[in-house]
Motif scaffolding. Structure first.
Motif, PDB file in Angstrom:
ATOM      1  N   THR A   1      12.298  -9.487  -0.743  1.00 37.75           N
ATOM      2  CA  THR A   1      12.185  -9.282  -2.250  1.00 37.75           C
ATOM      3  C   THR A   1      13.443  -9.461  -2.606  1.00 37.75           C
ATOM      4  OG1 THR A   1      12.832  -6.773  -2.249  1.00 37.75           O
ATOM      5  CG2 THR A   1      10.380  -7.688  -1.945  1.00 37.75           C
TER       6      THR A   1
ATOM      7  N   THR B   1       8.768 -10.891  -5.004  1.00 34.68           N
ATOM      8  CA  THR B   1       8.898 -11.499  -3.683  1.00 34.68           C
ATOM      9  C   THR B   1       9.509 -12.751  -3.700  1.00 34.68           C
ATOM     10  OG1 THR B   1       6.719 -10.677  -3.128  1.00 34.68           O
ATOM     11  CG2 THR B   1       7.289 -12.546  -1.929  1.00 34.68           C
TER      12      THR B   1
ATOM     13  N   LYS C   1       8.110 -10.880   3.457  1.00 33.59           N
ATOM     14  CA  LYS C   1       8.220  -9.600   2.762  1.00 33.59           C
ATOM     15  C   LYS C   1       9.388  -9.455   2.007  1.00 33.59           C
ATOM     16  CE  LYS C   1       7.422  -6.982   6.402  1.00 33.59           C
ATOM     17  NZ  LYS C   1       7.333  -5.810   7.232  1.00 33.59           N
TER      18      LYS C   1
ATOM     19  N   THR D   1       6.257 -10.683 -10.182  1.00 35.74           N
ATOM     20  CA  THR D   1       6.579 -10.294  -8.473  1.00 35.74           C
ATOM     21  C   THR D   1       7.879 -10.759  -8.270  1.00 35.74           C
ATOM     22  OG1 THR D   1       5.981 -10.987  -6.267  1.00 35.74           O
ATOM     23  CG2 THR D   1       6.022 -12.740  -7.975  1.00 35.74           C
TER      24      THR D   1
ATOM     25  N   PRO E   1       2.882 -15.224  -3.971  1.00 37.91           N
ATOM     26  CA  PRO E   1       3.783 -14.806  -2.831  1.00 37.91           C
ATOM     27  C   PRO E   1       3.182 -15.704  -1.313  1.00 37.91           C
ATOM     28  CG  PRO E   1       3.489 -12.940  -3.835  1.00 37.91           C
ATOM     29  CD  PRO E   1       2.589 -13.791  -4.535  1.00 37.91           C
TER      30      PRO E   1
END
Length: 302
Positions: A157, A211, A155, A209, A220
């Motif tokens: 980032t 991620t 998760k 994204t 991801p």
């Protein structure tokens, strides 16, 4: 039990909203409740208030008859204890029959961890000229540098990483957040991956994204994907031990404590609510034990 569905749904809402429990916790609690409900029907118990100490003992025996582990039985009893505590609060029952049940605590096994030599072999297997090798190295260094869980790693980032002060914002269990520092090796691996490998992978998917860790298609990575990456690294390193993300978490905690970190600090870094969860890492290796003894005991050396 006339109100089973109504009560179980209310209990589920209580767990999700008031206790902020994860979906897995809610699932296990409701499964345990269903197990007790089926037992109650077989015993002709018509309401939750009809349950007494004797019926709980019979239920406990039925769990052991199914050859369930002590750990599983303890979890079931704990779930039902919480459920009855909820029913008491709501005024649906006047007592909690599960409070009278005491279960002997199962001894917690010492968590497995990696020795420094094994870690070094892992750190040497990735091709740092390859985008996937850069990613894999960054994942490995992140696990060992921070002790985070695999669910927290996938998760992660871009905005969670602050290179100016060398910390990561970790989104843990139950929506809890904590800041964890990381060192120079993790910093180099992450910067290499983010500046080179990740950009190459992202071009394949054209996704927008943030991620951090991406798969070979540029999307991801999942927790399962991270586990698979570690398995392949172990195979490359020709290690005979089984390595999973949680073993790297164990390794992080063990090495920190072996090198003199205090228990409270490690507790905070790991994101443990209870200090007892961290205490399982206070084992030390025989080499470390001997080293400390030889340095500390006045008559250990001539």
């Amino acid at each position: 039990m006339y109100h089973f569905k109504e009560y179980s749904e209310a209990f589920m809402e209580y767990l999700q909203i008031e206790k902020n429990a994860s979906q897995y916790t809610v699932k296990y609690y409701l499964n345990d409740l269903e197990t007790f409900y089926q037992f109650s029907k077989s015993e002709a118990l018509e309401d939750f208030s009809d349950v007494d100490y004797r019926s709980v003992r019979v239920f406990l025996t039925s769990l052991y008859d199914r050859k369930l582990s002590r750990r599983t039985v303890s979890r079931v009893i704990s779930s039902l204890r919480s459920f009855y505590r909820f029913l008491e609060r709501e005024g649906n029952v006047t007592s909690n029959p599960f409070l009278q049940i005491t279960l002997p605590k199962a001894t917690k096994p010492i968590p497995g961890f990696l020795y420094q030599e094994e870690l070094e072999k892992l750190f040497e297997v990735n091709d740092m000229s390859d985008p996937l090798g850069q990613r894999n190295q960054a994942i490995l260094e992140t696990f060992y540098a921070t002790g985070i869980r695999v669910s927290e790693c996938h998760k992660l980032t871009l905005k969670d990483i602050d290179f100016t002060i060398g910390t990561m914002l970790i989104h843990g269990k139950g929506s809890k957040e904590r800041y964890v520092p990381f060192g120079r090796f993790a910093e180099i691996a992450l910067e290499t991956y983010l500046n080179e490998g990740r950009k190459t992978l992202l071009e394949k998917s054209k996704l927008s994204t943030d991620t951090v860790f991406l798969n070979a298609k540029g999307t991801p990575l999942t927790a399962r994907g991270i586990r698979l990456i570690l398995t392949k690294m172990v195979e490359k390193a020709s290690l005979t031990v089984h390595v999973h993300p949680h073993k790297l978490r164990h390794t992080f905690a063990t090495h920190m404590l072996n090198e003199g970190a205090d228990l409270r600090t490690v507790q905070e870094l790991l994101g443990h609510e209870s200090l007892s969860s961290t205490q399982i890492y206070t084992h030390v290796t025989k080499d470390q034990l001997r080293s400390v003894y030889m340095k500390a005991h006045p008559r250990a050396n001539n």
